[in-house]
Design a protein around this motif. Sequence first.
Motif, PDB file in Angstrom:
ATOM      1  N   ASP A   2     -11.175   9.577  -1.168  1.00 44.28           N
ATOM      2  CA  ASP A   2      -9.891   9.202  -1.758  1.00 44.28           C
ATOM      3  C   ASP A   2      -9.524   7.753  -1.435  1.00 44.28           C
ATOM      4  O   ASP A   2      -8.355   7.375  -1.501  1.00 44.28           O
ATOM      5  N   LEU A   3     -10.507   6.939  -1.102  1.00 47.70           N
ATOM      6  CA  LEU A   3     -10.245   5.555  -0.700  1.00 47.70           C
ATOM      7  C   LEU A   3      -9.542   4.782  -1.814  1.00 47.70           C
ATOM      8  O   LEU A   3      -8.506   4.144  -1.586  1.00 47.70           O
ATOM      9  N   ALA A   4     -10.089   4.835  -3.030  1.00 50.06           N
ATOM     10  CA  ALA A   4      -9.497   4.076  -4.133  1.00 50.06           C
ATOM     11  C   ALA A   4      -8.087   4.561  -4.436  1.00 50.06           C
ATOM     12  O   ALA A   4      -7.168   3.760  -4.657  1.00 50.06           O
ATOM     13  N   GLU A   5      -7.894   5.869  -4.438  1.00 47.38           N
ATOM     14  CA  GLU A   5      -6.587   6.430  -4.780  1.00 47.38           C
ATOM     15  C   GLU A   5      -5.514   5.976  -3.799  1.00 47.38           C
ATOM     16  O   GLU A   5      -4.421   5.537  -4.197  1.00 47.38           O
ATOM     17  N   ARG A   6      -5.809   6.055  -2.521  1.00 44.72           N
ATOM     18  CA  ARG A   6      -4.799   5.705  -1.519  1.00 44.72           C
ATOM     19  C   ARG A   6      -4.543   4.202  -1.465  1.00 44.72           C
ATOM     20  O   ARG A   6      -3.408   3.755  -1.299  1.00 44.72           O
ATOM     21  N   LEU A   7      -5.602   3.416  -1.603  1.00 44.26           N
ATOM     22  CA  LEU A   7      -5.413   1.964  -1.612  1.00 44.26           C
ATOM     23  C   LEU A   7      -4.620   1.531  -2.838  1.00 44.26           C
ATOM     24  O   LEU A   7      -3.757   0.641  -2.759  1.00 44.26           O
ATOM     25  N   HIS A   8      -4.881   2.148  -3.984  1.00 47.38           N
ATOM     26  CA  HIS A   8      -4.180   1.764  -5.211  1.00 47.38           C
ATOM     27  C   HIS A   8      -2.705   2.122  -5.129  1.00 47.38           C
ATOM     28  O   HIS A   8      -1.833   1.370  -5.613  1.00 47.38           O
ATOM     29  N   ALA A   9      -2.395   3.268  -4.526  1.00 48.71           N
ATOM     30  CA  ALA A   9      -0.990   3.664  -4.400  1.00 48.71           C
ATOM     31  C   ALA A   9      -0.214   2.631  -3.595  1.00 48.71           C
ATOM     32  O   ALA A   9       0.898   2.231  -3.968  1.00 48.71           O
ATOM     33  N   ALA A  10      -0.793   2.158  -2.488  1.00 52.06           N
ATOM     34  CA  ALA A  10      -0.115   1.153  -1.677  1.00 52.06           C
ATOM     35  C   ALA A  10      -0.033  -0.180  -2.406  1.00 52.06           C
ATOM     36  O   ALA A  10       0.980  -0.891  -2.316  1.00 52.06           O
ATOM     37  N   MET A  11      -1.077  -0.518  -3.136  1.00 49.96           N
ATOM     38  CA  MET A  11      -1.076  -1.773  -3.890  1.00 49.96           C
ATOM     39  C   MET A  11       0.055  -1.773  -4.915  1.00 49.96           C
ATOM     40  O   MET A  11       0.752  -2.784  -5.099  1.00 49.96           O
ATOM     41  N   ALA A  12       0.254  -0.649  -5.591  1.00 50.41           N
ATOM     42  CA  ALA A  12       1.301  -0.571  -6.610  1.00 50.41           C
ATOM     43  C   ALA A  12       2.689  -0.647  -5.994  1.00 50.41           C
ATOM     44  O   ALA A  12       3.571  -1.353  -6.501  1.00 50.41           O
ATOM     45  N   VAL A  13       2.902   0.077  -4.895  1.00 50.77           N
ATOM     46  CA  VAL A  13       4.223   0.093  -4.256  1.00 50.77           C
ATOM     47  C   VAL A  13       4.594  -1.282  -3.716  1.00 50.77           C
ATOM     48  O   VAL A  13       5.741  -1.734  -3.837  1.00 50.77           O
ATOM     49  N   GLN A  14       3.628  -1.980  -3.119  1.00 50.43           N
ATOM     50  CA  GLN A  14       3.911  -3.257  -2.466  1.00 50.43           C
ATOM     51  C   GLN A  14       3.606  -4.464  -3.360  1.00 50.43           C
ATOM     52  O   GLN A  14       3.709  -5.602  -2.899  1.00 50.43           O
ATOM     53  N   ASP A  15       3.232  -4.208  -4.623  1.00 45.11           N
ATOM     54  CA  ASP A  15       2.893  -5.292  -5.543  1.00 45.11           C
ATOM     55  C   ASP A  15       1.902  -6.260  -4.887  1.00 45.11           C
ATOM     56  O   ASP A  15       2.098  -7.481  -4.865  1.00 45.11           O
ATOM     57  N   ALA A  16       0.813  -5.694  -4.340  1.00 46.12           N
ATOM     58  CA  ALA A  16      -0.160  -6.471  -3.578  1.00 46.12           C
ATOM     59  C   ALA A  16      -1.342  -6.883  -4.453  1.00 46.12           C
ATOM     60  O   ALA A  16      -1.632  -6.271  -5.482  1.00 46.12           O
ATOM     61  N   ASP A  17      -2.004  -7.947  -4.009  1.00 43.23           N
ATOM     62  CA  ASP A  17      -3.249  -8.372  -4.658  1.00 43.23           C
ATOM     63  C   ASP A  17      -4.441  -7.591  -4.124  1.00 43.23           C
ATOM     64  O   ASP A  17      -5.457  -7.443  -4.806  1.00 43.23           O
ATOM     65  N   LEU A  18      -4.291  -7.107  -2.899  1.00 46.57           N
ATOM     66  CA  LEU A  18      -5.401  -6.444  -2.210  1.00 46.57           C
ATOM     67  C   LEU A  18      -4.828  -5.395  -1.279  1.00 46.57           C
ATOM     68  O   LEU A  18      -3.800  -5.617  -0.632  1.00 46.57           O
ATOM     69  N   ALA A  19      -5.517  -4.269  -1.179  1.00 42.78           N
ATOM     70  CA  ALA A  19      -5.164  -3.236  -0.206  1.00 42.78           C
ATOM     71  C   ALA A  19      -6.389  -2.927   0.631  1.00 42.78           C
ATOM     72  O   ALA A  19      -7.494  -2.802   0.096  1.00 42.78           O
ATOM     73  N   MET A  20      -6.181  -2.829   1.948  1.00 42.20           N
ATOM     74  CA  MET A  20      -7.313  -2.564   2.843  1.00 42.20           C
ATOM     75  C   MET A  20      -6.995  -1.382   3.747  1.00 42.20           C
ATOM     76  O   MET A  20      -5.827  -1.052   3.990  1.00 42.20           O
ATOM     77  N   ALA A  21      -8.062  -0.746   4.228  1.00 46.08           N
ATOM     78  CA  ALA A  21      -7.919   0.387   5.134  1.00 46.08           C
ATOM     79  C   ALA A  21      -7.662  -0.101   6.550  1.00 46.08           C
ATOM     80  O   ALA A  21      -8.168  -1.151   6.977  1.00 46.08           O
ATOM     81  N   VAL A  22      -6.858   0.685   7.288  1.00 46.00           N
ATOM     82  CA  VAL A  22      -6.553   0.420   8.692  1.00 46.00           C
ATOM     83  C   VAL A  22      -6.644   1.739   9.444  1.00 46.00           C
ATOM     84  O   VAL A  22      -6.260   2.795   8.911  1.00 46.00           O
ATOM     85  N   THR A  23      -7.172   1.712  10.669  1.00 42.33           N
ATOM     86  CA  THR A  23      -7.190   2.900  11.521  1.00 42.33           C
ATOM     87  C   THR A  23      -6.613   2.548  12.884  1.00 42.33           C
ATOM     88  O   THR A  23      -6.521   1.372  13.257  1.00 42.33           O
ATOM     89  N   MET A  24      -6.209   3.574  13.619  1.00 39.08           N
ATOM     90  CA  MET A  24      -5.738   3.404  14.992  1.00 39.08           C
ATOM     91  C   MET A  24      -6.896   3.712  15.928  1.00 39.08           C
ATOM     92  O   MET A  24      -7.508   4.786  15.846  1.00 39.08           O
ATOM     93  N   GLU A  25      -7.206   2.770  16.820  1.00 37.16           N
ATOM     94  CA  GLU A  25      -8.367   2.893  17.698  1.00 37.16           C
ATOM     95  C   GLU A  25      -7.945   2.782  19.162  1.00 37.16           C
ATOM     96  O   GLU A  25      -6.895   2.221  19.481  1.00 37.16           O
ATOM     97  N   ARG A  26      -8.803   3.312  20.030  1.00 39.24           N
ATOM     98  CA  ARG A  26      -8.610   3.176  21.472  1.00 39.24           C
ATOM     99  C   ARG A  26      -9.795   2.443  22.072  1.00 39.24           C
ATOM    100  O   ARG A  26     -10.937   2.615  21.621  1.00 39.24           O
TER     101      ARG A  26
END
Length: 656
Positions: free
Chosen positions: A110-134
């Motif tokens: 679902d990478l494309a779907e989730r990135l596109h949703a954020a891109m549309a909401v934030q009117d972004a040129d690019l959306a990237m994945a982020v994770t929380m790491e230790r």
Amino acid sequence: MSLKSKVTGLVLAGGRGTRMGRVDKGLQPFRGSTLVAHVLARLKPQAASVAINANRNLPQYQVVAGESPVLPDFLEGFAGPLAGLQIGLQFCPTELLLTAPCDSPFVPLDLAERLHAAMAVQDADLAMAVTMERDPEQPDAAPYRQPHPVFSLIKASVLPQLDAYLETGGRRMEGFFKSLRVAEVLFDDSAAFGNINTLEDLHRAERATAAEQTTATPMPMPNADAASGPAPASPAAARPADSDPAALPVDQAQRLISDRITAVEATETLPLLNALDRVLAADIISPINVPAYDNSAMDGYALRGADLPAGGAAPVTFKNIGIAYAGHPFTQAPQQNECIRIMTGAAIPPGCDSVLPQELAAAIDGENVTIAANAIRAGANLRRAGEDLPQGGIAIAAGKLLRPADLGLIASLGIANVTVRRKLRVAFFSTGDELRSIGEQLEAGCVYDSNRYTLFGMLQRLGCDIIDMGVVRDDPHALETALREAAKTADAIITSGGVSEGAADYTRDIMALLGDVAFWKLAMRPGRPLAFGKVQAEQDSAWLFGLPGNPVAVMVSFYLFARPALLRMMGADSKLQTMQARAMDTIRKRPGRTEYQRGIVSTAADGTPQVRLTGAQGSGILSSMTEANCIVVLHQAQANVAAGQLVDVLLFDGLT
């Protein structure tokens, strides 16, 4: 319009692979396929089309990509992910480009779907994945945000901005992203964004248990008929208890090798008498019709079909007006109820269109030949000009290994010279401090090297130019020197020993320095370990086949992997031909691996082939190969074989 129709997928595989010892990571085998095939399989459901960005081994990537394009960087010098992004955006036929690296086989579905949703909401040129790491070295520290810029969805319209940034000499993704509106999307599954950066990472992932695999997004295997890779291996339930779940099935290893190997391009033109056992590089086109003229298929009488007696009619008597021999045609056309005595191969006289076999004549009295009704049909027993081979037709197709009959056929066309592939140059050596060559003193704990002589014989049978490099001791420097020297002079290198996991097996470490080589554990017996890939020495390179050290395992591995690959390099047919025979006795076999047992084929009382084993099947028992005339192939899913059951058999005749 669906999201998928707006997205083009791009797999980034254009790096040097320095963290994997210059191994081309995308082509490394992983769970029955290759890393890049897994990434493609996960991007395809999310995109209208996909492409691969690669700068090395383009033909091999193209095989995996199928009809999808493989795009090298526009910039020179392995300029990094931005160079791959640039060529991807230049190619992109849709408004969005979805990127993922070739070494991350668990890309979220679902990478494309989730990135596109954020891109549309934030009117972004690019959306990237982020994770929380230790930090593993500070387990008590608070988690931190880890961006993954190579897992991104980007608008194709930003290409001019990227071109301008690259023209300034900038190469860092973070630097370019500063000029864009960027949306970050938090993903919970860190494993989905993990990279396989080293051979150790790869082997660790291969050894992962089924339970560990479920911690990441489920991994769909490529379809068996897809260009992305072979079908998945047999389920774990089919494996014997002591098998390795990471072991690669034989057919998948063969396919991975075949997908990378191409024929040598160099050719030479030889006199026909020097072309025996060489591989034809160009089609033999017939300059003439074969036969060159209409001729008789047998001894008899040539005549006009219109004169033959019809059904119910009385016999008809023909007058023989002459004789036609092969090479001495009869040129006079017969009149009604006249015939010409003719010999096999002789040209059909003018006006004739049928031949009566001499034994079908009802009566022969001097010059008179009587023919009964319905003795033959009009047009019978003729071989027409061009019937076997028309002028301009292909007499022998390129890729044929020329045998004596082929030379005869070519000679029959009046062709004196043929174009063949140049001979393949193959270097080979054995590894091990315990090995001694014939003529040397055999100290305690040492053995005479038999593998080199076996390999010599098998390579000689293939018609290769052979470079015997002797025995190389268990020393990293000596091994590196031998491989570099071999790569400078040979098209292929074959080694025996040094590919297992023993402490003295340095081949793995040396390959991290010299080439793009994978080490596989195969689900087969004998011959479990195998190395395959390309050794690079400055501007020269050679394919490497690292075979096991046990004598029988060397032969079996050569037949199954090296020999077909060498034939493919020669431009010849590389398929192994098997037959079936009935087992004379019970053969013990557990499912989960392919076994190759030495056997003796004979003819049963009813005329059908039967096979029995030679006895003990240990991989060090070379005498079992000298006694055998075949290999009994027991397939991966196969269990015990009962007496009388059919088994596949690979005959040594024409192979050894």
